[in-house]
Design a protein around this motif. Structure first.
Motif, short mmCIF file in Angstrom:
data_model
loop_
_atom_site.label_atom_id
_atom_site.label_comp_id
_atom_site.label_asym_id
_atom_site.label_seq_id
_atom_site.Cartn_x
_atom_site.Cartn_y
_atom_site.Cartn_z
N GLY A 1 0.57 -1.25 0.58
CA GLY A 1 -0.20 0.53 -0.05
C GLY A 1 1.38 1.20 0.07
O GLY A 1 0.46 2.21 -0.47
N SER A 2 1.86 1.13 0.09
CA SER A 2 3.19 2.59 0.56
C SER A 2 2.88 3.30 -0.77
O SER A 2 3.28 4.32 -1.64
CB SER A 2 4.01 2.05 0.70
OG SER A 2 3.89 2.06 2.25
N GLY A 3 3.04 2.20 -1.75
CA GLY A 3 3.78 2.75 -3.18
C GLY A 3 4.83 2.82 -3.59
O GLY A 3 6.12 2.70 -2.40
N PRO A 4 5.96 2.43 -4.04
CA PRO A 4 7.27 3.01 -4.92
C PRO A 4 7.26 4.48 -5.27
O PRO A 4 8.61 4.78 -5.30
CB PRO A 4 7.10 3.03 -6.18
CG PRO A 4 5.38 3.62 -7.00
CD PRO A 4 4.41 3.11 -5.87
N GLN A 5 6.59 5.95 -4.28
CA GLN A 5 7.00 6.53 -4.55
C GLN A 5 8.29 7.26 -3.28
O GLN A 5 9.23 7.47 -3.43
CB GLN A 5 6.18 7.97 -3.85
CG GLN A 5 6.52 9.38 -3.96
CD GLN A 5 6.33 9.51 -5.88
OE1 GLN A 5 5.84 9.39 -6.64
NE2 GLN A 5 7.87 9.99 -6.59
N ARG A 6 8.21 6.26 -2.34
CA ARG A 6 9.68 6.08 -1.69
C ARG A 6 10.86 6.25 -2.32
O ARG A 6 11.45 6.54 -1.90
CB ARG A 6 9.00 6.09 -0.19
CG ARG A 6 8.14 6.77 0.79
CD ARG A 6 8.24 5.86 2.20
NE ARG A 6 8.05 4.38 1.93
CZ ARG A 6 8.29 3.75 3.31
NH1 ARG A 6 8.33 4.75 4.22
NH2 ARG A 6 8.50 2.44 3.56
N PHE A 7 10.30 5.33 -2.69
CA PHE A 7 11.99 4.37 -3.05
C PHE A 7 12.69 5.15 -4.47
O PHE A 7 13.27 5.41 -4.94
CB PHE A 7 11.80 3.39 -3.65
CG PHE A 7 12.86 2.62 -5.34
CD1 PHE A 7 14.08 1.97 -4.43
CD2 PHE A 7 12.69 2.31 -6.27
CE1 PHE A 7 14.70 1.23 -5.50
CE2 PHE A 7 13.64 2.35 -7.70
CZ PHE A 7 14.54 1.37 -6.48
N SER A 8 11.32 6.12 -5.13
CA SER A 8 11.54 6.24 -6.75
C SER A 8 12.67 8.13 -6.03
O SER A 8 13.12 8.16 -6.48
CB SER A 8 10.95 7.38 -7.53
OG SER A 8 9.91 5.71 -8.03
N ASP A 9 12.21 8.85 -4.30
CA ASP A 9 12.40 9.71 -4.28
C ASP A 9 13.81 8.94 -3.93
O ASP A 9 14.19 10.34 -4.35
CB ASP A 9 11.46 10.14 -3.18
CG ASP A 9 10.21 10.60 -3.22
OD1 ASP A 9 10.01 11.26 -4.92
OD2 ASP A 9 8.90 11.23 -2.46
N VAL A 10 14.31 8.56 -3.80
CA VAL A 10 15.91 8.29 -3.26
C VAL A 10 16.53 8.04 -4.17
O VAL A 10 17.29 8.61 -3.82
CB VAL A 10 15.49 6.75 -1.98
CG1 VAL A 10 17.05 6.82 -1.66
CG2 VAL A 10 14.69 7.22 -0.75
N ILE A 11 15.77 7.37 -5.15
CA ILE A 11 17.10 7.33 -6.72
C ILE A 11 16.55 8.83 -6.85
O ILE A 11 18.10 8.63 -7.65
CB ILE A 11 16.31 6.09 -7.13
CG1 ILE A 11 16.04 4.69 -6.50
CG2 ILE A 11 17.15 6.10 -8.47
CD1 ILE A 11 17.05 4.46 -5.91
N VAL A 12 16.05 8.92 -7.25
CA VAL A 12 15.58 10.39 -8.26
C VAL A 12 16.41 11.70 -7.65
O VAL A 12 17.42 11.99 -8.21
CB VAL A 12 14.56 10.81 -8.24
CG1 VAL A 12 14.45 12.53 -8.56
CG2 VAL A 12 13.41 9.78 -8.76
N ARG A 13 16.51 11.85 -6.42
CA ARG A 13 17.73 12.60 -5.24
C ARG A 13 18.95 12.31 -4.71
O ARG A 13 19.75 12.58 -4.28
CB ARG A 13 16.73 13.22 -3.69
CG ARG A 13 15.96 14.12 -4.29
CD ARG A 13 14.74 14.28 -2.90
NE ARG A 13 13.60 14.52 -3.13
CZ ARG A 13 12.62 14.74 -3.93
NH1 ARG A 13 12.39 13.80 -4.49
NH2 ARG A 13 11.62 15.38 -4.12
#
Length: 715
Positions: free
Chosen positions: A447-459
């Motif tokens: 349910g958390s989705g991929p956004q946290r992971f994506s933020d870490v990679i993008v930053r």
């Protein structure tokens, strides 16, 4: 073994476990297998319902009794069920049903299946099967029953092991397992007292239980994790190294020696605090009474410095009764004065890193105003970390308009400056770099989705983690190479890339999460088309058989290069190229892995082939292809369907004929245009030419007449 005998055994097991069994995860639905304390809440008084109604299903070479629970063989978050080995008349097997929303460990399943290893429970086989309780497919592992049962029963009580026998009964067999795995570059990550069984009825040797049913370290109690990894979320603790398993071995020896789990009366946060402030061994020794004979190995194995931690050489020396190298400073350097974050004092850099991570917003001020930098320089005399903190602050000053994002990156980088061997922490995300894949899988499926992971990679936060690592490590180099690919995948927004590509690239046993086939638990590329064949029975007419998940799954699991097809899928508005790319990918999968007959999927694809047929210019040829499509669809061969629209000879011929036709048409049109647009001019020209011809003719006639008269006059 018949059901009656199984029922008697199950009843004995029920008495053995007792009605005060420790509370376990309820795996009655996917996602029910959250990490749990296997011995906590011992007085929960939960009854295990054991039925002998005879419900069973055949999975591979085994018959599993779905209503005959074996709770004493539950492991971590997974439940055990009675099973018969249909290929062997002797021996006792049981089935361990995994949680379908947690990836299993492909490398260990492959290595351990069918192999007998002293000190490790025998993994007989594994299979993907429909599990009625879940109403979907999942992975089922089949193990040989240990002959002596659990070392620690579900009531939390430990069956007796004489402390004088721990070396031979526990240390030797566990060392054998860790050495065998280490030689293959693998880790166990499930070494704990509650995962130990007696390998024989007499209790002479112990064996380790399952280590492949979930993410590495997922079921480990926090006290069993090193100070570097314990701050990560359970799903993101990572594969780790042999040194992490040796640390867990030390905590296992401590639990067996004490008779209960160390620091069991503390919360996870309290355990983290005491381990960070005192060091792992001192935290145990200050709260528990260790037998004298176990102090030396427990101290060596629980050393928080992996360079000083005992290895096999020291363990062998201890087993042989030889003195070993004493463990040097087992605690972190403490500052003379504390650094306060949100009202709490911290004296070590690793403890402060955890404090910053837990107080993300409030920690920004002491970081930004230089308070932490001064504390590092003056309180600890750590000029290297202080300089790194100052450099991070300067980068914040150079940030553009997005100050908030820059501040968040500053906090994340500050944590890594303080604790470079710990997890990457960014707001609510906390995972070791080698645990990113499983953390992403957990977030997406829970349910958390991929956004946290994506933020870490993008930053680009992992890049900073790599920059903080000292010395050369092949494993770090491998992770760094993989991370570069992740950034590229995240930056690409089209199908076949994005977080989906990251997920399937990092987690080998991740099943495809496409909504069309997610329930089928497709782990291997050979399972993909049969799953789509089943999905094709109830699919809408306008749905495509390849979505973002399936495209990424094919790109990572197929041995053929499909980057060309993925490039063609970047523009869905180009229906011709988009449809041809999808048909091409599916055709390659069928060509490589079968099956030969996919009628439902072929009819599904046939309905979507209209744009691809438009590639032909000839109406007659299009009509011929449209006539052939239903015939080929009945044969269920995607390769033939693709070849029909991608016949290079036919396409070249069609193109050549089209070019000729265009040229002929252009010439004819030009003539028509000339005729239609220049009619009056032609009439005027004709009149002038006629007048000129008439004048010329009149002149010639006059000359001839004069010449004739002249000749007549002469003669």
């Amino acid at each position: 073994m018949n059901i009656g005998i199984m029922a008697e055994q199950a009843e004995d097991q029920k008495q053995d476990v007792s009605n005060d069994a420790g509370q376990r995860p309820e795996m009655d639905k996917p996602g029910g297998g959250a990490p749990v304390d296997e011995t906590a809440d011992a007085n929960a008084n939960r009854e295990e319902e054991i039925s002998t109604g005879g419900k069973n299903l055949e999975i591979g070479n085994f018959r599993v009794f779905t209503d005959l629970r074996l709770p004493e063989f539950d492991m971590g978050h997974c439940k055990a069920y009675a099973a018969d080995n249909l290929r062997r008349s002797e021996g006792n097997a049981f089935a361990l049903v995994t949680d379908p929303v947690l990836p299993t460990r492909y490398d260990l399943i492959k290595f351990l299946s069918g192999v007998h290893m002293a000190g490790q429970i025998d993994l007989l086989d594994s299979a993907i099967a429909h599990w009625p309780i879940f109403g979907r497919k999942t992975m089922v592992l089949f193990f040989e029953k240990p002959k002596g049962g659990h070392v620690i029963v579900s009531s939390g009580k430990q069956r007796s092991i004489n402390e004088q026998d721990i070396a031979a009964s526990v240390v030797e067999p566990l060392m054998n397992v860790l050495q065998a795995l280490g030689e293959k570059g693998l880790t166990h990550r499930a070494v704990r007292a509650t995962n130990l069984f007696f390998g024989d009825p007499e209790g002479g040797k112990v064996i380790l239980g399952d280590c492949a049913s979930g993410p590495p370290g997922y079921d480990q109690p926090l006290v069993y994790e090193t100070t570097a990894r314990m701050a990560a979320d359970p799903a993101g603790r990572g594969v780790g190294t042999l040194s992490d398993d040796l640390y867990a071995l030390g905590m296992t020896l401590a639990e067996l020696a004490i008779g209960r789990r160390p620091l069991a009366n503390m919360t996870d946060q309290e355990i983290m605090d005491i381990k960070l402030s005192k060091g792992s061994f001192q935290a145990i020794a200050s709260q528990e009474k260790l037998p004298l004979i176990m102090i030396e190995p427990v101290r060596g194995l629980l050393c928080d410095d992996p360079e000083e931690r005992w290895g096999f050489a020291e363990l062998h020396a201890w087993l042989d009764g030889r003195r070993t190298k004493p463990v040097q400073g087992n605690t972190e350097k403490r500052a003379a004065r504390s650094q306060n974050i949100s009202g709490k004092d911290y004296y070590t850099v690793r403890a402060l890193a955890q404090g910053v991570a837990k107080n993300w917003v409030n920690a920004l001020t002491p970081l930004r105003d230089g308070t932490v930098e001064i504390w590092l320089r003056r309180g600890l005399g750590d000029n290297d970390r202080a300089k790194a903190m100052a450099d991070a602050m300067r980068q914040l000053q150079w940030a553009g308009a997005d100050k908030r994002s820059a501040e968040e990156v500053l906090v994340a980088r500050s944590i890594l400056i303080l604790d470079p061997s710990g997890p990457v922490r960014y707001k609510g995300f906390s995972a070791m770099v080698d645990g990113f894949g499983n953390m992403l899988s957990y977030d997406v499926q829970h349910g958390s989705g991929p956004q946290r992971f994506s933020d870490v990679i993008v930053r680009d936060i992992p890049a900073f983690w790599f920059g903080r690592q000292e010395g050369y490590s092949p494993e770090v180099q491998r992770l760094q190479s993989a991370y570069k690919n992740l950034r590229y995948y995240i930056q690409q927004k089209s199908a076949g890339y994005g977080y989906e590509r990251c997920l399937y690239s990092m987690v080998r046993n991740q099943h495809c999460l496409s909504p069309m086939i997610e329930q089928e638990y497709v782990v291997d590329i050979a399972q993909l088309l049969p799953a789509l064949e089943k999905a094709a029975e109830n699919v809408s007419d306008d749905a495509w058989p390849v979505d973002r998940h399936i495209a990424a799954f094919i790109a990572t699991r197929l041995e053929d290069d499909v980057e060309g097809q993925l490039m063609a899928m970047q523009n869905p508005s180009d229906e011709v190229e988009y449809s041809r790319a999808i048909i091409s990918m599916l055709a390659v999968v069928q060509w490589r892995h079968g099956p030969d007959n996919l009628q439902n999927l072929s009819h599904w694809v046939a309905r979507l082939m209209e744009p691809a047929v438009k590639v032909f210019h000839s109406k007659a040829r299009r009509e011929r292809v449209e006539t052939e499509i239903p015939k080929l669809a009945k044969r269920g061969n995607l390769v033939e369907l693709y070849n029909l629209i991608n016949d290079e000879q036919e396409r070249r011929k069609d193109q050549s004929e089209f070019v000729e036709a265009v040229a002929e048409y252009s010439e004819a049109e030009s003539e028509v245009f000339d005729l239609e647009s220049s009619g009056p001019a032609r009439l005027e020209m004709a009149e002038k030419v006629g007048q000129q011809a008439a004048a010329f003719a009149s002149t010639m006639i006059a000359l001839l007449t004069v010449s004739a008269l002249f000749l007549m006059h002469i003669f």
